[in-house]
Design a protein around this motif. Structure first.
Motif, short mmCIF file in Angstrom:
data_model
loop_
_atom_site.label_atom_id
_atom_site.label_comp_id
_atom_site.label_asym_id
_atom_site.label_seq_id
_atom_site.Cartn_x
_atom_site.Cartn_y
_atom_site.Cartn_z
N LEU A 207 0.83 -1.21 0.00
CA LEU A 207 0.00 0.00 0.00
C LEU A 207 0.86 1.25 0.00
N GLU A 223 -5.21 1.28 -8.21
CA GLU A 223 -4.24 0.40 -7.58
C GLU A 223 -4.12 0.69 -6.09
N ARG A 225 -6.52 1.87 -4.16
CA ARG A 225 -7.71 1.36 -3.49
C ARG A 225 -7.68 -0.17 -3.39
N GLN A 226 -7.16 -0.83 -4.40
CA GLN A 226 -7.06 -2.29 -4.35
C GLN A 226 -6.07 -2.75 -3.28
N GLU A 228 -5.27 -1.05 -0.62
CA GLU A 228 -5.85 -0.75 0.68
C GLU A 228 -6.92 -1.78 1.06
N THR A 229 -7.63 -2.28 0.06
CA THR A 229 -8.63 -3.33 0.33
C THR A 229 -7.97 -4.57 0.91
N SER A 230 -6.85 -5.00 0.32
CA SER A 230 -6.14 -6.17 0.83
C SER A 230 -5.59 -5.93 2.22
N TYR A 231 -5.03 -4.73 2.44
CA TYR A 231 -4.46 -4.42 3.75
C TYR A 231 -5.53 -4.41 4.83
N GLN A 232 -6.64 -3.75 4.57
CA GLN A 232 -7.71 -3.68 5.57
C GLN A 232 -8.33 -5.05 5.82
N GLY A 233 -8.36 -5.90 4.78
CA GLY A 233 -8.84 -7.27 4.99
C GLY A 233 -7.96 -8.02 5.97
N ASN A 236 -8.60 -6.71 9.44
CA ASN A 236 -9.84 -7.31 9.95
C ASN A 236 -9.60 -8.74 10.43
N ARG A 438 -2.78 -12.37 -2.58
CA ARG A 438 -3.99 -12.92 -1.97
C ARG A 438 -4.00 -14.45 -2.04
#
Length: 489
Positions: A207, A223, A225-226, A228-233, A236, A438
């Motif tokens: 990120l 890129e 946003r993608q 950040e999506t993986s990082y926040q996943g 979580n 992923r």
């Protein structure tokens, strides 16, 4: 009179072996003779030790887990309840067995009577004191068990005691398996947490890189946003796994009955084996008959068999005997002298003529209860067969799963590193790199889950084959006759 009593006692001795309980035969045919073989089921080596004969201290290899199990056996409340139930059944058996022997009572009396010495009762009459002293030893209304009623009730209580003991054994082995599975689950979740934290760091670095590229105009906001999506996943996942580890510890503490020390808790799911990788040899389904829950059901079946005998005996006369032997004298010093001894004997018999179906109802109830016990026993055997078969079926292919997941995780890890290098050099797009990361993360998670399945399968196979009790003897091991309960608590 003496001769009549002797004849009665002789007849009692001759009829003492009469037993109206049906002959017990263990139900057969509930399951196939052999455990499943071929197909997904593993080919067991013939030199493997019988799992049911391995003590749990030898089966579990991790010293921390052994300490936790030891503490759980000493502190678990369910196991304490099972132990108390054994003591209750043992005491009840002692009470019931006592009915087979006469209760002997000793009594002593002194009687003082003032009577007129003259029957006239006039002015010239005198009075005198009469003293009578008596000491006796005797039995009162002792039932002569000619038709086995008391003996069968005693046998039923004995088998119920045996059943409670097997229930304690079953509770113990189940507790050992539950503690082991809870400990392994916590180890797996701790490993997943470690993996998620490492992955979050990698995603955070990705990120940071994509944000820097977007800032200088090389990358796109898509890129960023993608990434950040993986990082926040991953973030979580960390939060969820931290909660799972805490809940795993709470579950383990409940099973153990106290707080498990931190040094005994798993902090990761290491690659070292936690249990012995032992498979049973050429095992037939007969091994299932040694499982504590199956033995419990069989003892309850034998108890119901004995209850039928007691119910049948109620249709015959009840013969009892009351007798005393003592000494009688008009002076305290005269007791136990020649000529002072007395005895009484009073045999009696009773048979209800009209009970409006009470005895018939009791007999039908006993027969129906025996049928229930037969079905319960057969179901216990079938359940044991199913549990062992399921564990063997999973065991037969879990090795293939471990190998496949290990190879997949290794390949995904290499692909992720190569993709990252190609992205940094501008050869591949960020989407390819993100997908590789992923995939690698998911493959590592799946490998940890599969390893937990493998370890839990060994524990379940060990439990379902009745292991864990080889070094945990209980009282009352005899099964072919009466047991000594003189020292029972």
């Amino acid at each position: 009179m003496k001769k009549s009593i002797l004849i009665l006692l002789a007849g009692t001795t001759l009829l003492a072996g009469c037993n109206l309980a049906p002959k017990y035969e263990r139900p057969a045919g509930a399951v196939p003779v052999a455990l499943p073989q071929g197909g997904v089921y593993p080919a067991a080596p013939t030199d493997a030790q019988d799992v049911s004969r391995i003590g749990w201290r030898d089966f579990f290899l991790d010293d921390r887990l052994r300490q936790v199990i030891e503490t759980g056996i000493a502190n678990n409340r369910d196991l304490r309840i099972a132990a108390a139930n054994v003591q209750q059944a043992r005491a009840q058996y002692r009470v019931q067995r006592a009915d087979r022997l006469p209760t002997v009572n000793a009594t002593g009396t002194a009687t003082y009577t003032n009577n007129l010495a003259s029957m006239g009762g006039g002015a010239g009459s005198s009075s005198s004191d009469i003293e009578v002293y008596q000491a006796t030893v005797g039995l009162s209304a002792f039932e002569l068990d000619l038709f086995g009623r008391v003996r069968n009730l005693s046998r039923a209580a004995q088998e119920q005691y045996f059943a409670s003991e097997e229930a304690q054994r079953s509770a113990r082995i189940s507790l050992i398996a539950e503690i082991a599975n809870a400990w392994l689950t916590m180890a797996s979740d701790s490993e997943q947490l470690r993996l998620s934290r490492e992955t979050a760091k990698a995603f955070e670095e990705t990120l940071r890189l994509t944000r820097e590229q977007f800032r200088v105009g090389v990358g796109s906001e898509l890129e960023v946003r993608q990434a950040e999506t993986s990082y926040q996943g991953a973030v979580n996942d960390i939060a969820a796994l931290e909660t799972s580890v805490a809940r795993d510890q709470n579950a383990l503490n409940l099973l153990v009955g106290t707080t498990v020390p931190a040094e005994q808790l798993p902090n990761a799911f290491g690659k070292e084996p936690t249990t012995r990788d032992a498979l049973p040899g050429d095992v037939s389904s007969e091994v299932l008959l040694r499982r504590p829950d199956v033995l419990q059901a069989e003892h309850l079946l034998i108890a119901e068999n004995a209850n039928i005998g007691a119910a049948r005996a109620a249709f015959f006369p009840t013969i009892s005997l009351t007798g005393t032997l003592g000494t009688l004298s008009t002076a305290l010093s005269g007791l136990f002298k020649d000529g002072s001894y007395t005895y009484t004997g009073s045999p009696g018999a009773s048979l209800p003529l009209f009970d409006f179906g009470r005895r018939s109802g009791n007999l039908e109830y006993a027969r129906a209860s025996q049928k229930v016990a037969v079905a319960t026993y057969e179901k216990a055997v079938q359940t044991a067969f199913r549990e062992v078969s399921d564990a063997l079926a999973q065991r037969g292919r879990i090795g293939d799963q471990i190998r496949a997941q290990t190879t997949r995780a290794e390949a995904a890890g290499v692909a992720a590193r190569l993709s990252d290098a190609r992205f940094r050099s501008g050869v591949d797009s960020f989407l390819v790199t993100l997908d590789a990361q992923r995939t690698a993360y998911g493959a590592e998670q799946a490998l940890v889950t599969t390893r937990l399945t493998q370890a839990s399968n060994l524990v379940e196979l060990y439990r379902s084959l009745g292991g864990g009790l080889a070094d945990e003897p209980l009282h009352g091991e005899a099964r072919n006759g009466e047991i000594d309960t003189s020292g029972a608590p």
